[in-house]
Design a protein around this motif. Structure first.
Motif, mmCIF file in Angstrom:
data_model
loop_
_atom_site.group_PDB
_atom_site.id
_atom_site.type_symbol
_atom_site.label_atom_id
_atom_site.label_comp_id
_atom_site.label_asym_id
_atom_site.label_seq_id
_atom_site.Cartn_x
_atom_site.Cartn_y
_atom_site.Cartn_z
ATOM 1 N N PRO A 8 42.277 42.554 24.776
ATOM 2 C CA PRO A 8 42.133 42.203 26.200
ATOM 3 C C PRO A 8 41.805 43.408 27.079
ATOM 4 N N GLU A 9 42.223 44.604 26.653
ATOM 5 C CA GLU A 9 41.955 45.790 27.451
ATOM 6 C C GLU A 9 40.461 46.104 27.546
ATOM 7 N N ALA A 10 39.641 45.489 26.673
ATOM 8 C CA ALA A 10 38.215 45.782 26.677
ATOM 9 C C ALA A 10 37.579 45.438 28.013
ATOM 10 N N ALA A 11 38.011 44.327 28.623
ATOM 11 C CA ALA A 11 37.437 43.936 29.911
ATOM 12 C C ALA A 11 37.725 45.005 30.955
ATOM 13 N N LEU A 12 38.968 45.492 31.018
ATOM 14 C CA LEU A 12 39.307 46.538 31.979
ATOM 15 C C LEU A 12 38.509 47.808 31.686
ATOM 16 N N PHE A 13 38.326 48.128 30.410
ATOM 17 C CA PHE A 13 37.565 49.319 30.031
ATOM 18 C C PHE A 13 36.179 49.287 30.659
ATOM 19 N N TRP A 14 35.442 48.181 30.479
ATOM 20 C CA TRP A 14 34.087 48.107 30.994
ATOM 21 C C TRP A 14 34.051 47.956 32.520
#
Length: 466
Positions: free
Chosen positions: A291-297
């Motif tokens: 889920p952290e991938a969305a925040l990363f981008w």
């Protein structure tokens, strides 16, 4: 001469056939006969005996008109006259009333007062919340608001109804607006952001905030924004022909904001940015399936384009294209979200760091017709950006800290400041950030943006890592 006619006395005066006529000399002592032959009672040893008068002799009448016979007088019943109802007189002195000490007044309970106010019968009229969808639909159709602004209007008016107990437009008074402003000033900045407070009564939230010495209350700018939304409601209601009090003036309650407008939200420094992107959830090694991938981008795009959070979170998979050999993001309305203003629609070239991090490859794997990021709205009326808010605030708190008027929106301020310092022209900056230039020539007669010029300008933004 005609013979005289014999007329009998009226039946009321004729003796009954069964009656016995007692001569006067044989009547018992105490009996009386009234003049006119009416029956008189005789009292013998407390018994009432009714005696009849002697029968009158026939009267010879000559042919003439006789006067009407008077009705006999009807006296009250004899029993009532002889034995009236006894009157009981109580000579005992009444006892003095017991003295009950007056109860001390109870202190007012703000929650109980608000509940009682909400339960009051409201006169018939137009419900405040019933016209909000109409207002938002009209403004969205004309491109005046985006999804975020529409939600702000709805939330403001829901809060007004909850705080004041006033549900009808016609019932609104200036005193209600003043009460609303006073209560807003006691609200914590992040009220109802946590799951525990989602359905908590607003009165309980205010009371808890007053007992917390470390709480941060909402700003004057936020309160003034709420007053702007109420002003919109009043104007729209009048345009719809709804009777609104002429004394309503939310502008009188606006709070003076200390400092210039540019000082209300501070930009991140370059050191802040590089510290933030050192957080574990924002490092390049993060698993893109988590889920952290969305925040990363989303965070990287915000820092390297200056786009707004909602503009990025609501991107569709097809919003990344190649134009004239340049990878560009199309910031435009789609089925997931609208834009803040009409001029917010624009084309933004990708920064070299986003390409190096693999964003083009990531976007190519997204399902056509779907969203760019795996985001879900947390609740009805929430935005896609709200779904990353908790993880973002955690990353900021663990790197540069909270407060100091810095937030996710500070990335946008940092990008604008960087291009101003790099001497990028006003027209180019307005095209990159979706602003108005501020003059008629620049806003009305500008042509299509030069992608190469925009690309050169975006490359002037510093890398998020040294």
């Amino acid at each position: 001469m005609p013979e005289p006619q014999v007329r009998q006395p009226p039946s009321a005066l004729r003796p009954a056939a069964a009656r016995t006529i007692v001569p006067p000399e044989e009547r018992p002592e105490g009996q009386q006969v009234r003049e006119g032959g009416t029956i008189a009672p005789v009292i013998i040893h407390n018994h009432i005996v009714m005696s009849a008068p002697p029968a009158p002799a026939p009267v010879a009448l000559l042919p003439q008109t006789l006067p009407p016979v008077a009705e006999p007088r009807r006296d009250p019943p004899v029993v009532q006259r002889l034995h009236p109802a006894p009157v009981v007189i109580d000579l005992t002195e009444p006892e003095p009333d017991a003295i009950i000490p007056a109860a001390e007044p109870k202190p007012k309970d703000p929650k109980a007062e608000r509940a009682a106010k909400a339960a009051e019968v409201v006169p018939e009229g137009t419900e405040i919340l019933s016209i909000v969808p109409r207002i938002n639909a009209e403004d969205m159709k004309r491109g005046k608001v985006n999804d975020g602004s529409a939600r702000d209007l709805e939330r403001t008016l829901q809060l007004f109804v909850e705080m004041t107990g006033v549900g009808m437009v016609e019932a609104m008074t200036q005193a209600h607006l003043s009460e609303f402003v006073d209560l807003c000033a006691m609200l914590p900045k992040n009220y109802r952001k946590s799951e525990a407070e989602r359905n908590k009564p607003i009165g309980d939230i205010i009371e808890a905030a007053q007992e917390d010495p470390h709480v941060t209350f909402i700003s004057a700018a936020t309160i003034n924004k709420s007053l702007t939304n109420i002003t919109k409601l009043i104007k729209k209601a009048r345009s719809y022909g709804i009777s609104v009090s002429g004394t309503l003036d939310p502008g009188l309650l606006r709070i003076s904001e200390k400092g210039a407008a540019k000082d209300q939200r501070k930009a991140f420094t370059l050191d802040d940015i590089r510290s933030i992107f050192g957080h574990a959830s924002l490092t390049p090694g993060v698993n893109r399936a988590r889920p952290e991938a969305a925040l990363f981008w989303v965070a990287h795009i915000a820092a390297l384009t200056g786009a707004r959070r909602e503009e990025i979170c609501g991107l569709a998979a097809e919003d990344l294209e190649v134009r004239d050999g340049i990878h560009v993001l199309f910031i435009r309305p789609n089925r997931y979200r609208r834009l803040k203003t009409e001029q917010s629609e624009r084309v933004v070239p990708l920064h070299r760091d986003l390409i190096a991090l693999g964003f083009v490859g990531y976007a190519a794997k997204r399902e056509p017709g779907g969203m760019m990021f795996d985001l879900r709205k947390k609740a009805k009326g929430a935005s896609y950006g709200d779904s990353i808010d908790y993880r973002w605030r955690q990353a900021q708190s663990e790197t540069v800290g909270t407060g100091q008027r810095k937030s996710f929106h500070s990335f946008r301020h940092s990008a604008i400041d960087a291009l101003i310092k790099a001497k990028v022209g006003k027209q180019t900056r307005a095209q990159l950030f979706g602003h108005l230039v501020g003059d008629i020539e620049g806003d009305r007669y500008v042509g299509e943006p030069d992608l190469r010029e925009l690309c050169d300008a975006i490359e002037l933004l510093p890398s998020v890592r040294a």
